[in-house]
Enzyme design. Structure first.
Site, short mmCIF file in Angstrom:
data_model
loop_
_atom_site.label_atom_id
_atom_site.label_comp_id
_atom_site.label_asym_id
_atom_site.label_seq_id
_atom_site.Cartn_x
_atom_site.Cartn_y
_atom_site.Cartn_z
N HIS A 121 -7.22 -1.69 12.88
CA HIS A 121 -7.23 -0.24 12.86
C HIS A 121 -8.24 0.27 13.88
CE1 HIS A 121 -5.65 0.53 8.47
NE2 HIS A 121 -4.70 0.71 9.35
N ARG B 125 0.81 -1.22 0.00
CA ARG B 125 0.00 0.00 0.00
C ARG B 125 0.84 1.28 0.00
NH1 ARG B 125 -5.24 0.10 3.71
NH2 ARG B 125 -5.67 1.69 2.12
N CYS C 260 -13.85 3.13 6.21
CA CYS C 260 -12.62 2.90 5.46
C CYS C 260 -12.66 3.56 4.09
CB CYS C 260 -12.36 1.40 5.30
SG CYS C 260 -11.76 0.59 6.79
#
Length: 271
Positions: free
Chosen positions: A168, A93, A262
Site C-alpha cells: 500500500h 476484507r 493503517c
C-alpha cells in the site's frame, strides 16, 4: 523552524477481533501467535495519544469475522467532507467496506460514493495540499484513480509500487504537512521515483531499515509525527525539519502488516 499542529478528526476501530488467520501481504504469518490483549493495549495507547494531543477520535465498532477492521485507514478516503468508499481486493476484507459506509451515513456525511473500482482507502490514497497521490500495483486498481479525481475534483498522481512488502502507498510514503512528504524510493518504479523527485524535491528520504520498520506508516498533524518507535533513523531528520516525532509501539498489529497510519483514517472536513 516552528511548526503548528492542526486539530484533526480521526476514525479508528478497536482490535477486538484482530488475529492473523490468513495471509494477504508479506507481513502476515498465521503461524505466529497474536497477543490480543497486548494488541488492544497498544491500540489504546495510540488512541489516547491522539486525544492528548487535542485530536478527536471517533470509533467504528469492530465486527466478528473481520480481523483486519482495526486497519481503519483502508475503509474510505475523506476529502473536503466527501467520502469515497473502499472496494477491497481480497474477499477476506470485502465486508469492511459496507461497515464503513454505514458509519458515515449514520454520522451526518451526505456525499458518500460507493466505488466501482478497487481501492483500499487511505492505504493507497494520500492527500497533500496540491494533489491526491494514488498507489497501484498490488491492491488498488489504476481505474480507481480516475474515479477519485472525478469525485473529489483534485488532481490525482498515480504511483507504481514494485516491492510487495510495501503493498500500500501508506507503507512507503507519508504526508507530513502541506506538500511536504517523506518516502522510501525503492518501493516505487523508476518513473514514479522521477515523478516524486519532481513534485517533492525537498522530501525526507527514508532508509531501507526505517522503511522495513514500517516507519513511513505514520501520521502527522503538521507538528507531531506519530510513527513506529523502531524507525529510529527518522527521528533526527524529522526534528531537523521542526517536527516532533513520537514513537509508538504497535508491534502486535505489525503482524497484520500495519502500524500507526493503517489504524488511523482521517476525516477531513468540508472547506
Amino acid at each position: 523552524m516552528h511548526r503548528d499542529a492542526t486539530p484533526r478528526r480521526y476514525l479508528m476501530c478497536p482490535p477486538a477481533h484482530f488475529r492473523v488467520s490468513y495471509s494477504i501481504n508479506p507481513w502476515m504469518d498465521p503461524a505466529k501467535p497474536v497477543d490480543l490483549q497486548l494488541a488492544q493495549t497498544q491500540w489504546e495507547d495510540l488512541r489516547d495519544r491522539y486525544r492528548a494531543l487535542g485530536h478527536t477520535v471517533e470509533l467504528l465498532d469492530a465486527r466478528p469475522g473481520l480481523p483486519d477492521m482495526v486497519f481503519a485507514a483502508n475503509g474510505a478516503t475523506v476529502v473536503d467532507g466527501r467520502v469515497l468508499g473502499a472496494r477491497f481486493a481480497y474477499a477476506e476484507r470485502a465486508a469492511e467496506a459496507e461497515a464503513h459506509l454505514e458509519w458515515f451515513r449514520g454520522h451526518g456525511f451526505t456525499e458518500v460514493h460507493e466505488p466501482s473500482h478497487i481501492n483500499e482507502g487511505e492505504g493507497d490514497f494520500a492527500v497533500t495540499a496540491g494533489w491526491l497521490l494514488a498507489g497501484r500495483g498490488f491492491r488498488s486498481s489504476p481505474l480507481s484513480h480516475d474515479e477519485a479525481q472525478e469525485f473529489f475534483g483534485r488532481p490525482v498522481i498515480g504511483l507504481d509500487l514494485v516491492d510487495p512488502r510495501y503493498y500500500h502507498l501508506d507503507t512507503a510514503l507519508c504526508v507530513l504537512d502541506g506538500d511536504e512528504i517523506m518516502y522510501y524510493p525503492d518501493a516505487f518504479s523508476p518513473g514514479s521515483r522521477a515523478v516524486l523527485r519532481r513534485l517533492f524535491p525537498d522530501a525526507l528520504i527514508a532508509s531501507s531499515a526505517d522503511a522495513a520498520a514500517l516507519g513511513l506508516n505514520a501520521v502527522s498533524d503538521g507538528r507531531h509525527v506519530l510513527l513506529p518507535q523502531a524507525a529510529t533513523g527518522l527521528f533526527g531528520p524529522l526534528r531537523d525539519r521542526g517536527f516532533e516525532p513520537i514513537g509508538m509501539d504497535l508491534g502486535e498489529l505489525l503482524k497484520g502488516g500495519g502500524s500507526v497510519k493503517c489504524c488511523t483514517q482521517e476525516l477531513r472536513p468540508a472547506v
